[in-house]
Design an enzyme around this catalytic site. Structure first.
Site, PDB file in Angstrom:
ATOM      1  CG  HIS A 125       3.950   1.223   1.804  1.00  0.00           C
ATOM      2  ND1 HIS A 125       3.732   1.620   0.958  1.00  0.00           N
ATOM      3  CD2 HIS A 125       3.188   2.086   3.260  1.00  0.00           C
ATOM      4  CE1 HIS A 125       2.097   1.593   0.986  1.00  0.00           C
ATOM      5  NE2 HIS A 125       2.131   1.786   2.234  1.00  0.00           N
ATOM      6  CG  ASP A 136       3.741  -2.520  -0.601  1.00  0.00           C
ATOM      7  OD1 ASP A 136       4.304  -1.127   0.001  1.00  0.00           O
ATOM      8  OD2 ASP A 136       3.204  -3.454  -0.800  1.00  0.00           O
ATOM      9  CG  ASP A 174      -1.752   3.641   1.079  1.00  0.00           C
ATOM     10  OD1 ASP A 174      -0.391   4.122   1.880  1.00  0.00           O
ATOM     11  OD2 ASP A 174      -2.265   3.091   0.923  1.00  0.00           O
ATOM     12  CD  GLU A 211       1.273  -0.637   4.988  1.00  0.00           C
ATOM     13  OE1 GLU A 211       0.953  -0.091   6.093  1.00  0.00           O
ATOM     14  OE2 GLU A 211       0.750  -0.269   3.988  1.00  0.00           O
ATOM     15  CD  GLU A 212      -0.850  -0.628   0.578  1.00  0.00           C
ATOM     16  OE1 GLU A 212      -2.069  -1.315   1.299  1.00  0.00           O
ATOM     17  OE2 GLU A 212      -0.958   0.331   0.255  1.00  0.00           O
ATOM     18  CD  GLU A 221       0.813   3.904   5.853  1.00  0.00           C
ATOM     19  OE1 GLU A 221      -0.084   4.996   5.161  1.00  0.00           O
ATOM     20  OE2 GLU A 221       1.348   3.036   6.038  1.00  0.00           O
ATOM     21  CG  HIS A 228      -5.729   0.006  -0.213  1.00  0.00           C
ATOM     22  ND1 HIS A 228      -6.538  -0.641   0.952  1.00  0.00           N
ATOM     23  CD2 HIS A 228      -4.947   1.101  -0.528  1.00  0.00           C
ATOM     24  CE1 HIS A 228      -5.171  -0.604   1.446  1.00  0.00           C
ATOM     25  NE2 HIS A 228      -4.509   0.402   0.733  1.00  0.00           N
TER      26      HIS A 228
END
Lengths: 365, 365
Positions: free
Chosen positions: B74, B76, B102, B132-133, B161, B335
């Site tokens: 992803h 984003d 990430d 995705e987030e 991932e 994150h």
């Protein structure tokens, strides 16, 4: 030209007087207009000495009577909730509107007595005060007790909180604690790496669930304690093991416990958990053993109930003055959108207080 | 004159490429600029067929190979948290910044392979997708599966991932329920007139506290379930007995349970309480029995761990495509404000995938 400030007409009857007071909006911290009107109405009366402190007005007789009573009521209300101005349902005998019950009916009784009783059998200190409905820091009765304690000296005090025109004696104390559990954050997909603080609160709730209330009898009145979670919060995000949970607990304690004793009880109850006091106010013993209280109760019919909720009577107790709650209005209607009062209760309170204040002890006996 | 749009230089090495991607801010719902740059970089390459859907870019080889693999990442990131632009600590071999872990390191590997592998041994579908987030409604991989399922047809899929450049197979499912208790409001001074909903949640927390996690072994991998309160709320005011308490519970379930079976387990666990499903996503079986998966695992070193967290590999499983998580970066750093990645992991992922995609099965055997 701005509208002239509202005036209070003390010559009218107590129900119309209630309406006048209700129709002067006076939400806590906005009591200047009503306090000005009250002061302006009372100051010309030659049998009263009027003192103003902030938006609290005190009016005293000084007849050299052997005893003095305080009759007090607060002028503020909770916020307006589409319930002003007042509306009188004459057929049902009900006055509707914000403050009708809590407690401008009682304030009207105070003003009517102050205006008309030029020679009461007890000296009387009438107190109409600001900011009862908000944080204690602003409370006019508390501030008056600090700035001018002499103005509150008395043998007995009546607080005109709504009590269905009956006597409610003493009051229970109240304190709040936060009971806190802690843990360790982790992603909820790997929850075993953390410690769940909400799960840790299971025992806190289990103890509360099993709590058995004490109901002590004091001066013949049965009080009823209560220990309740009033809030719980915990949680970081939907995928995180929470590291904190806080249960806010309110303890309502009978007036035979001091604040310190009540807190000790709560700490013991939650033994093993972190307990932080956030808020505390003492109860007030009914004081029905005092002659002044006894005489008043007899004069208004002899029935007395315990007061469960906390009221400013506790402030008189702290000053050593026995005090009761006695005023028109159902306390269950206070702070409700559809607040209202039976006008007959306002009238009865005025009549009973008038009779008590114009009858000598000998006549009463 | 506005600044020209950022460009991606596919001729540079995979670490510099990661930095380029990191330095194009691309918080979820704001992926246009990065998707434009990715599309512009890939579209001129003659060995690829590029398709754009929203801000998702798909690039496919079409060499007529007997097998096809999807490699997806992803574009984003979670919101910026004072952690852009990227910062390379050359001495430590660490690249710092939002998205480094990430998962723009993985995205860079995808782009580098796409640009340079003109004749891989499997046909490859490279997917760089949006959103995705955030809520699944926006998820680019989900939307692509609905609009163009043919573009995701494959014998095997690799989702890049962060997994410390190791293979994490399958994923656990996740669902959330609200467990609600109700009561009856009353003033806390007369608490016996009400029913305390927070006290009523004691049993809910007690069951959670006593929960014993199941740890099933599937395809030789030990999963680890978890049933946790992730939030609790209740309370009306400091003097009111609360009439509602809601415990939000997250169940992470091993991939041998379907979503329906997982929900049935939770409903049974909270038997006697009101349980409302708010959120659910299936797990993904590791699928290591499939030859394509086995061959990949062997090619990259043979070590496989179970994936505990939910990832988009479950979307491939739903499409019938076995899939694994395999990408640079420590998933525990995703994150975080201080998100970073070991550049050696990015390099290793590129090398291992390149080796796998350029070695025939015969050579691998």
């Amino acid at each position: 030209m701005p509208a002239p400030p509202p005036r209070i007409d003390l010559a009218t009857d107590v129900v119309r007087l209630t309406r006048q007071l209700v129709d002067i909006e006076s939400v806590s911290r906005d009591e200047q207009v009503i306090a000005d009107a009250v002061e302006e109405a009372l100051r010309p009366l030659p049998h009263l000495t009027v003192t103003r402190r902030g938006h609290t007005v005190v009016a005293r007789t000084d007849l050299g009577r052997p005893s003095r009573v305080v009759i007090a009521g607060h002028l503020d209300t909770v916020p307006v909730n589409d319930n002003l101005p007042s509306r009188l349902d004459e057929q049902a005998g009900i006055l509707h509107g914000l403050g009708t019950c809590d407690m401008k009916g009682g304030d009207a009784v105070i003003l009517k007595l102050a205006a008309t009783l030029t020679a009461p059998v007890h000296d009387v200190t009438y107190v109409l005060y600001e900011a009862e409905e908000i944080e204690a820091a602003y409370n006019g009765l508390r501030l008056l007790g600090e700035s001018d304690p002499g103005l509150l000296e008395a043998d007995f005090a009546i607080l005109m909180e709504p009590s269905n025109a009956g006597v409610e004696a003493g009051c229970q104390g109240t304190l709040r604690v936060d009971v806190r559990t802690t843990g360790e954050r982790a992603h909820s997909a790997r929850s075993w790496r953390g410690v769940n603080a909400i799960h840790g609160a299971a025992e806190v709730l289990a103890r509360l669930h099993a709590y058995d209330a004490r109901r002590p009898v004091i001066d013949g009145l049965e009080y009823h304690e209560g220990l309740n979670a009033v809030a719980i919060r915990g949680g970081v995000a939907g995928n995180v093991i929470p590291d904190e949970c806080v249960v806010t607990v309110n303890f309502r304690f009978a007036p035979d416990r001091s604040e310190a004793e009540a807190l000790a009880y709560v700490r013991d109850f939650f033994d093993g958990f972190e307990v932080t006091l956030t808020d505390s106010a003492p109860g007030a013993l009914p004081g029905l053993d005092r002659p002044a209280a006894r005489a008043f109760v007899d004069a208004v019919g002899g029935q007395v109930a315990p007061k469960f909720g906390w009221t400013d009577v506790a402030r008189f107790t702290v000053l050593g003055v026995p005090a009761v709650n006695y005023g028109p209005g159902d306390p269950m209607l206070a702070h409700k959108q559809d607040e209202h009062v039976e006008v007959a209760q306002i009238v009865r309170c005025e009549q009973q207080l008038r009779a008590w204040l114009t009858t000598t002890d000998k006549e009463q006996a």
